[in-house]
Motif scaffolding. Structure first.
Motif, mmCIF file in Angstrom:
data_model
loop_
_atom_site.group_PDB
_atom_site.id
_atom_site.type_symbol
_atom_site.label_atom_id
_atom_site.label_comp_id
_atom_site.label_asym_id
_atom_site.label_seq_id
_atom_site.Cartn_x
_atom_site.Cartn_y
_atom_site.Cartn_z
ATOM 1 N N VAL A 94 0.860 -1.169 0.000
ATOM 2 C CA VAL A 94 0.000 0.000 0.000
ATOM 3 C C VAL A 94 0.900 1.224 0.000
ATOM 4 C CG1 VAL A 94 -1.803 1.258 1.232
ATOM 5 C CG2 VAL A 94 -1.795 -1.241 1.259
ATOM 6 N N ALA A 95 0.478 2.277 -0.682
ATOM 7 C CA ALA A 95 1.272 3.496 -0.749
ATOM 8 C C ALA A 95 1.644 3.973 0.644
ATOM 9 C CB ALA A 95 0.501 4.583 -1.492
ATOM 10 N N GLY A 96 2.926 4.242 0.845
ATOM 11 C CA GLY A 96 3.404 4.714 2.121
ATOM 12 C C GLY A 96 3.699 3.624 3.130
ATOM 13 N N LYS A 97 3.455 2.370 2.761
ATOM 14 C CA LYS A 97 3.688 1.252 3.664
ATOM 15 C C LYS A 97 4.756 0.323 3.093
ATOM 16 C CE LYS A 97 0.280 2.506 6.372
ATOM 17 N NZ LYS A 97 0.493 2.985 7.762
ATOM 18 N N GLN A 98 5.308 -0.518 3.953
ATOM 19 C CA GLN A 98 6.293 -1.496 3.518
ATOM 20 C C GLN A 98 5.623 -2.622 2.743
ATOM 21 O OE1 GLN A 98 8.391 -2.812 7.045
ATOM 22 N NE2 GLN A 98 9.866 -1.144 6.888
ATOM 23 N N ARG A 99 6.379 -3.206 1.825
ATOM 24 C CA ARG A 99 5.878 -4.349 1.098
ATOM 25 C C ARG A 99 5.743 -5.528 2.045
ATOM 26 N NH1 ARG A 99 8.225 -5.308 -4.845
ATOM 27 N NH2 ARG A 99 7.493 -3.136 -4.846
ATOM 28 N N GLU A 100 4.615 -6.215 1.973
ATOM 29 C CA GLU A 100 4.261 -7.268 2.914
ATOM 30 C C GLU A 100 4.157 -8.615 2.219
ATOM 31 O OE1 GLU A 100 0.482 -8.186 5.936
ATOM 32 O OE2 GLU A 100 0.182 -7.046 4.086
ATOM 33 N N LEU A 101 4.749 -9.631 2.830
ATOM 34 C CA LEU A 101 4.609 -10.990 2.317
ATOM 35 C C LEU A 101 3.202 -11.488 2.591
ATOM 36 C CD1 LEU A 101 5.839 -13.583 1.087
ATOM 37 C CD2 LEU A 101 6.514 -14.229 3.410
ATOM 38 N N VAL A 102 2.527 -11.939 1.551
ATOM 39 C CA VAL A 102 1.162 -12.430 1.665
ATOM 40 C C VAL A 102 1.131 -13.949 1.748
ATOM 41 C CG1 VAL A 102 -1.101 -12.548 0.550
ATOM 42 C CG2 VAL A 102 0.232 -10.434 0.459
ATOM 43 N N ALA A 103 1.821 -14.607 0.829
ATOM 44 C CA ALA A 103 1.818 -16.060 0.771
ATOM 45 C C ALA A 103 3.058 -16.539 0.047
ATOM 46 C CB ALA A 103 0.560 -16.578 0.069
ATOM 47 N N VAL A 104 3.530 -17.718 0.402
ATOM 48 C CA VAL A 104 4.698 -18.303 -0.235
ATOM 49 C C VAL A 104 4.479 -19.793 -0.418
ATOM 50 C CG1 VAL A 104 5.850 -18.588 2.002
ATOM 51 C CG2 VAL A 104 7.203 -18.628 -0.102
ATOM 52 N N ILE A 105 4.949 -20.311 -1.526
ATOM 53 C CA ILE A 105 4.934 -21.748 -1.764
ATOM 54 C C ILE A 105 6.349 -22.162 -2.123
ATOM 55 C CG2 ILE A 105 4.208 -21.446 -4.178
ATOM 56 C CD1 ILE A 105 2.705 -24.157 -3.853
ATOM 57 N N SER A 138 9.526 -25.130 -2.933
ATOM 58 C CA SER A 138 9.717 -26.201 -3.915
ATOM 59 C C SER A 138 9.161 -27.538 -3.451
ATOM 60 C CB SER A 138 11.199 -26.341 -4.254
ATOM 61 O OG SER A 138 11.959 -26.668 -3.100
ATOM 62 N N GLY A 139 9.168 -27.774 -2.144
ATOM 63 C CA GLY A 139 8.627 -29.011 -1.607
ATOM 64 C C GLY A 139 7.114 -29.031 -1.521
ATOM 65 N N GLY A 140 6.475 -27.905 -1.809
ATOM 66 C CA GLY A 140 5.031 -27.834 -1.798
ATOM 67 C C GLY A 140 4.427 -27.190 -0.563
ATOM 68 N N SER A 141 5.235 -26.920 0.439
ATOM 69 C CA SER A 141 4.713 -26.308 1.653
ATOM 70 C C SER A 141 4.337 -24.854 1.395
ATOM 71 C CB SER A 141 5.725 -26.396 2.787
ATOM 72 O OG SER A 141 6.892 -25.652 2.480
ATOM 73 N N THR A 142 3.367 -24.363 2.150
ATOM 74 C CA THR A 142 2.882 -22.996 1.989
ATOM 75 C C THR A 142 2.849 -22.279 3.325
ATOM 76 O OG1 THR A 142 0.567 -23.703 2.217
ATOM 77 C CG2 THR A 142 1.485 -23.594 -0.010
ATOM 78 N N ASN A 143 2.945 -20.964 3.261
ATOM 79 C CA ASN A 143 2.830 -20.115 4.437
ATOM 80 C C ASN A 143 2.048 -18.874 4.057
ATOM 81 O OD1 ASN A 143 4.643 -21.280 6.724
ATOM 82 N ND2 ASN A 143 5.914 -21.431 4.888
ATOM 83 N N VAL A 146 -4.426 -13.008 6.123
ATOM 84 C CA VAL A 146 -5.111 -13.622 4.989
ATOM 85 C C VAL A 146 -5.367 -15.107 5.179
ATOM 86 C CG1 VAL A 146 -4.045 -11.924 3.451
ATOM 87 C CG2 VAL A 146 -3.037 -14.218 3.661
ATOM 88 N N LYS A 147 -4.924 -15.673 6.275
ATOM 89 C CA LYS A 147 -5.134 -17.099 6.520
ATOM 90 C C LYS A 147 -6.617 -17.440 6.509
ATOM 91 C CE LYS A 147 -0.973 -18.291 9.147
ATOM 92 N NZ LYS A 147 -0.427 -18.703 10.467
ATOM 93 N N GLY A 148 -6.943 -18.510 5.832
ATOM 94 C CA GLY A 148 -8.323 -18.936 5.727
ATOM 95 C C GLY A 148 -9.077 -18.290 4.598
ATOM 96 N N ARG A 149 -8.512 -17.253 4.003
ATOM 97 C CA ARG A 149 -9.180 -16.546 2.915
ATOM 98 C C ARG A 149 -8.435 -16.659 1.589
ATOM 99 N NH1 ARG A 149 -9.622 -11.247 3.017
ATOM 100 N NH2 ARG A 149 -7.770 -10.888 4.336
ATOM 101 N N PHE A 150 -7.110 -16.660 1.650
ATOM 102 C CA PHE A 150 -6.285 -16.727 0.446
ATOM 103 C C PHE A 150 -5.650 -18.104 0.319
ATOM 104 C CE2 PHE A 150 -5.073 -11.929 0.045
ATOM 105 C CZ PHE A 150 -6.413 -11.592 0.140
ATOM 106 N N THR A 151 -5.435 -18.529 -0.917
ATOM 107 C CA THR A 151 -4.771 -19.796 -1.192
ATOM 108 C C THR A 151 -3.758 -19.616 -2.310
ATOM 109 O OG1 THR A 151 -6.761 -21.055 -0.573
ATOM 110 C CG2 THR A 151 -5.057 -22.208 -1.816
ATOM 111 N N ILE A 152 -2.517 -20.016 -2.054
ATOM 112 C CA ILE A 152 -1.494 -19.991 -3.079
ATOM 113 C C ILE A 152 -1.313 -21.405 -3.615
ATOM 114 C CG2 ILE A 152 0.424 -20.309 -1.453
ATOM 115 C CD1 ILE A 152 2.110 -18.476 -3.287
ATOM 116 N N SER A 153 -1.153 -21.515 -4.909
ATOM 117 C CA SER A 153 -0.964 -22.813 -5.535
ATOM 118 C C SER A 153 -0.096 -22.653 -6.769
ATOM 119 C CB SER A 153 -2.305 -23.456 -5.898
ATOM 120 O OG SER A 153 -3.010 -22.664 -6.841
ATOM 121 N N ALA A 154 0.397 -23.762 -7.274
ATOM 122 C CA ALA A 154 1.261 -23.727 -8.447
ATOM 123 C C ALA A 154 0.928 -24.870 -9.380
ATOM 124 C CB ALA A 154 2.727 -23.800 -8.035
ATOM 125 N N ASP A 155 1.020 -24.596 -10.650
ATOM 126 C CA ASP A 155 0.859 -25.605 -11.686
ATOM 127 C C ASP A 155 2.196 -25.680 -12.411
ATOM 128 O OD1 ASP A 155 0.318 -27.184 -13.897
ATOM 129 O OD2 ASP A 155 -1.686 -26.354 -14.195
#
Length: 116
Positions: free
Chosen positions: A40-51, A53-58, A63-72
């Motif tokens: 957001v303007a004036g704010k620091q960049r924030e990590l939202v989600a990460v996936i 190589s082993g498939g684990s996510t954080n 945003v937990k429970g609302r956002f989902t990160i996935s890869a094809d």
């Protein structure tokens, strides 16, 4: 050289859903992790989600429970599915790639606006 091509940003009403895509254009031998950040303007960049190589996510607590990160892997694409959106989710969302622990690439950013 590899590039990250983002798509899916736009305007959505609070409570709605939106999906973001990030295409890895160009070949990369080894991808350690892919992630979505937002800023957001004036704010620091924030990590939202990460996936990783082993498939684990954080996820960020906000945003937990609302956002989902996935890869094809067959399509070289990472996704961020955003549900139950809130006005506070309004931000520029950036795709990020870490390859081989030394190569970092950022997407151009895509604006997500949640209207209340």
């Amino acid at each position: 050289q590899v590039q990250l091509v983002e798509s899916g940003g736009g305007l959505v009403q609070a409570g709605g859903s939106l999906g973001l895509s990030c295409l890895v254009s160009g070949s990369v031998r080894s991808i350690d992790r892919m992630a979505w950040y937002r800023q957001v303007a004036g704010k620091q960049r924030e990590l939202v989600a990460v996936i990783k190589s082993g498939g684990s996510t954080n996820y960020a607590d906000s945003v937990k429970g609302r956002f989902t990160i996935s890869a094809d892997n067959t399509k070289n694409t990472v996704y961020l599915q955003m549900n139950s959106l809130k006005a506070e989710d309004t931000a520029v969302y950036y795709c990020y790639m870490l390859a081989g622990r030394y190569l970092e690439v950022w997407g151009q950013g895509t604006l997500v606006t949640v209207s209340s």
